[in-house]
Motif scaffolding. Structure first.
Motif, PDB file in Angstrom:
ATOM      1  N   UNK A   1     -13.547 -60.071   9.890  1.00  0.00           N
ATOM      2  CA  UNK A   1     -14.841 -59.814   9.222  1.00  0.00           C
ATOM      3  C   UNK A   1     -15.983 -60.016  10.224  1.00  0.00           C
ATOM      4  N   UNK A   2     -15.885 -61.102  10.983  1.00  0.00           N
ATOM      5  CA  UNK A   2     -16.955 -61.376  11.968  1.00  0.00           C
ATOM      6  C   UNK A   2     -17.030 -60.267  13.008  1.00  0.00           C
ATOM      7  N   UNK A   3     -15.860 -59.750  13.375  1.00  0.00           N
ATOM      8  CA  UNK A   3     -15.838 -58.657  14.351  1.00  0.00           C
ATOM      9  C   UNK A   3     -16.547 -57.418  13.761  1.00  0.00           C
TER      10      UNK A   3
ATOM     11  N   UNK B   1     -16.907 -49.356  24.904  1.00  0.00           N
ATOM     12  CA  UNK B   1     -17.073 -50.766  24.536  1.00  0.00           C
ATOM     13  C   UNK B   1     -15.895 -51.214  23.691  1.00  0.00           C
ATOM     14  N   UNK B   2     -15.506 -52.467  23.923  1.00  0.00           N
ATOM     15  CA  UNK B   2     -14.351 -53.034  23.199  1.00  0.00           C
ATOM     16  C   UNK B   2     -14.785 -54.295  22.479  1.00  0.00           C
ATOM     17  N   UNK B   3     -14.337 -54.430  21.237  1.00  0.00           N
ATOM     18  CA  UNK B   3     -14.547 -55.650  20.457  1.00  0.00           C
ATOM     19  C   UNK B   3     -13.196 -56.352  20.352  1.00  0.00           C
TER      20      UNK B   3
ATOM     21  N   UNK C   1     -27.325 -54.364  23.733  1.00  0.00           N
ATOM     22  CA  UNK C   1     -26.087 -54.230  22.951  1.00  0.00           C
ATOM     23  C   UNK C   1     -25.253 -55.500  23.076  1.00  0.00           C
ATOM     24  N   UNK C   2     -25.241 -56.056  24.293  1.00  0.00           N
ATOM     25  CA  UNK C   2     -24.476 -57.298  24.498  1.00  0.00           C
ATOM     26  C   UNK C   2     -25.035 -58.433  23.652  1.00  0.00           C
ATOM     27  N   UNK C   3     -26.342 -58.495  23.564  1.00  0.00           N
ATOM     28  CA  UNK C   3     -26.976 -59.541  22.744  1.00  0.00           C
ATOM     29  C   UNK C   3     -26.621 -59.312  21.269  1.00  0.00           C
ATOM     30  N   UNK C   4     -26.703 -58.048  20.829  1.00  0.00           N
ATOM     31  CA  UNK C   4     -26.415 -57.739  19.421  1.00  0.00           C
ATOM     32  C   UNK C   4     -24.974 -58.084  19.048  1.00  0.00           C
ATOM     33  N   UNK C   5     -24.072 -58.020  20.023  1.00  0.00           N
ATOM     34  CA  UNK C   5     -22.636 -58.228  19.735  1.00  0.00           C
ATOM     35  C   UNK C   5     -22.274 -59.691  19.506  1.00  0.00           C
ATOM     36  N   UNK C   6     -23.168 -60.612  19.902  1.00  0.00           N
ATOM     37  CA  UNK C   6     -22.773 -62.028  19.916  1.00  0.00           C
ATOM     38  C   UNK C   6     -22.433 -62.559  18.535  1.00  0.00           C
ATOM     39  N   UNK C   7     -21.233 -63.081  18.415  1.00  0.00           N
ATOM     40  CA  UNK C   7     -20.747 -63.612  17.140  1.00  0.00           C
ATOM     41  C   UNK C   7     -19.595 -64.561  17.442  1.00  0.00           C
ATOM     42  N   UNK C   8     -19.552 -65.686  16.739  1.00  0.00           N
ATOM     43  CA  UNK C   8     -18.458 -66.650  16.943  1.00  0.00           C
ATOM     44  C   UNK C   8     -17.098 -65.979  16.806  1.00  0.00           C
ATOM     45  N   UNK C   9     -16.220 -66.209  17.749  1.00  0.00           N
ATOM     46  CA  UNK C   9     -14.842 -65.717  17.634  1.00  0.00           C
ATOM     47  C   UNK C   9     -14.658 -64.276  18.078  1.00  0.00           C
TER      48      UNK C   9
ATOM     49  N   UNK D   1     -19.986 -53.927   6.090  1.00  0.00           N
ATOM     50  CA  UNK D   1     -20.770 -53.868   4.842  1.00  0.00           C
ATOM     51  C   UNK D   1     -21.569 -55.162   4.673  1.00  0.00           C
ATOM     52  N   UNK D   2     -20.947 -56.292   5.021  1.00  0.00           N
ATOM     53  CA  UNK D   2     -21.630 -57.591   4.919  1.00  0.00           C
ATOM     54  C   UNK D   2     -22.880 -57.608   5.805  1.00  0.00           C
ATOM     55  N   UNK D   3     -22.744 -57.120   7.022  1.00  0.00           N
ATOM     56  CA  UNK D   3     -23.887 -57.147   7.945  1.00  0.00           C
ATOM     57  C   UNK D   3     -25.040 -56.296   7.400  1.00  0.00           C
TER      58      UNK D   3
END
Ligand SMILES: Cc1cc2nc3c(=O)[nH]c(=O)nc-3n(C[C@H](O)[C@H](O)[C@H](O)COP(=O)(O)O)c2cc1C
Length: 343
Positions: free
Chosen positions: A256-258, A243-245, A139-147, A69-71
């Motif tokens: 939340x970041x995930x 795909x796995x997060x 998709x790999x670029x879009x996934x980038x997030x700390x942690x 929801x935050x995103x």
């Protein structure tokens, strides 16, 4: 470019931004969020009345849903001309995400905004067509997030062992009466129930006919864990990739970041015409998650979302509650005794 402006933001704009936030995915479509409007900010708080004690006892999926929801909120704010500064206040007393909004020019995510209302979990078999390498990279670029770690699997030899984990998780879940009862309590088998409640999983979006609630419950309770496991395995085999997060830390901020990372990937995929559906069972069943962790060479990192992606026709959309039902008064900061404000 950022400009200082302390003018209160129009409430109808804030409510439009929240509308887009509510289109985010959430476990069982519980929509476990509440929003507080202030002059230049929106605060997201968890609505624990909507948590899922059986499938999500530690609330990680609830916090992932808040991240989704935050995103959406940040992307929608950008569309309406506002940049976001996000503060996380996640101690046990007051769990909240505060988004300060400031006028800001430029909107690099407009292509993602355009598909917020089109994104959906598409639970049907896909056509198996491979996804072009350039789209997988996007998709790999879009996934980038700390942690947050992200992995894609396209080769049958990589996918096959993951199917075994999914089947094992599926069998455990459908063999657990409490899981089935919780699931059934969130399925809206009848159109009038789906429309009036505006939440939950609904028959049409799952490819089933609308039926009376009692009949739907009977169908679900008659299904066997083996049948469910085979159905999910077939759905994965029809997909182009998995795909796995993975959360590097098992805490609320990382969850939340995930969710933010997942929602960005889901939107990017939608923009590229790629559908997605969760096959989370091995992430939800801790004993299976541990086996999957080992298989993936992880140590403390937690694989929390597993999805299949590919190409298929859309299904009817799932429902959402109206914005007025997810707003609460800024005076109240506890999860008890919300005042719901009608607009
Ligand atoms: C954290 C999380 C966990 C989810 N787990 C599952 C799942 O195990 N199985 C499934 O079919 N869908 C799962 N979903 C998808 C939701 O059911 C879906 O987002 C919701 O029903 C709203 O539908 P929509 O995504 O089409 O808007 C999950 C979504 C989130 C955010």
């Amino acid at each position: 470019m950022q400009t200082e402006n302390k003018q209160p933001i129009d409430r109808s704009t804030l409510k439009e931004i929240i509308y887009y936030a509510t289109l985010a995915p959430s476990g069982h479509n519980t929509q476990p969020w509440l929003f507080t409007l202030e002059d230049n900010s929106i605060t997201i708080t968890p609505d624990f009345r909507r948590h899922l004690p059986v499938v999500d006892p530690d609330d990680h999926a609830l916090f992932i849903s808040l991240g989704c929801a935050l995103e959406n909120l940040v992307i929608a704010a950008q569309h309406f001309g506002y940049g976001s500064e996000i503060r996380f206040d996640l101690d046990d007393e007051s769990e909240k995400i505060i988004i300060e909004l400031r006028p800001e020019e430029g909107n690099p995510d407009e292509h993602l905004f355009e598909v917020i209302a089109k994104r959906q979990s598409t639970r049907r078999n896909y056509d198996g067509k491979p996804i072009p390498a350039g789209d997988l990279e996007a998709l790999e670029v879009a996934a980038q997030k700390d942690g947050v770690m992200f992995r894609l699997f396209t080769e049958p030899s990589e996918i096959e062992p993951l199917i075994d984990f999914v089947k094992e998780g599926n069998r455990l879940q459908f063999g657990n009466k409490d899981f089935v009862n919780e699931l059934v309590s969130w399925i809206r088998f009848k159109k009038s129930a789906a429309e009036s409640l505006g939440d939950g999983l609904n028959s049409a979006s799952m490819g089933a006919p609308w039926v009376p609630q009692w009949l739907g419950k009977l169908f679900v309770k008659m299904t066997t864990s083996e049948k469910e496991a085979q159905k999910t395995a077939d759905a994965i085999k029809s997909s182009s990739a998995l795909m796995i997060f993975i959360a590097e830390k098992d805490d609320k901020l990382t969850w939340i970041r995930l969710g933010q990372s997942f929602e960005r990937v889901a939107l990017k995929a939608t923009a590229l015409g790629i559908k997605h559906a969760h096959v989370n069972m091995p992430c939800e069943e801790v004993s299976v998650r541990e086996k999957m962790q080992k298989h993936l060479g992880l140590k403390g990192e937690q694989p929390l979302l597993l999805l299949r992606i590919g190409y298929a026709e859309a299904r009817p959309r799932s429902y959402r509650r109206p914005v007025k039902e997810v707003l609460h008064s800024p005076e109240r900061s506890s999860t008890k005794g919300w005042i719901f404000v009608g607009f």
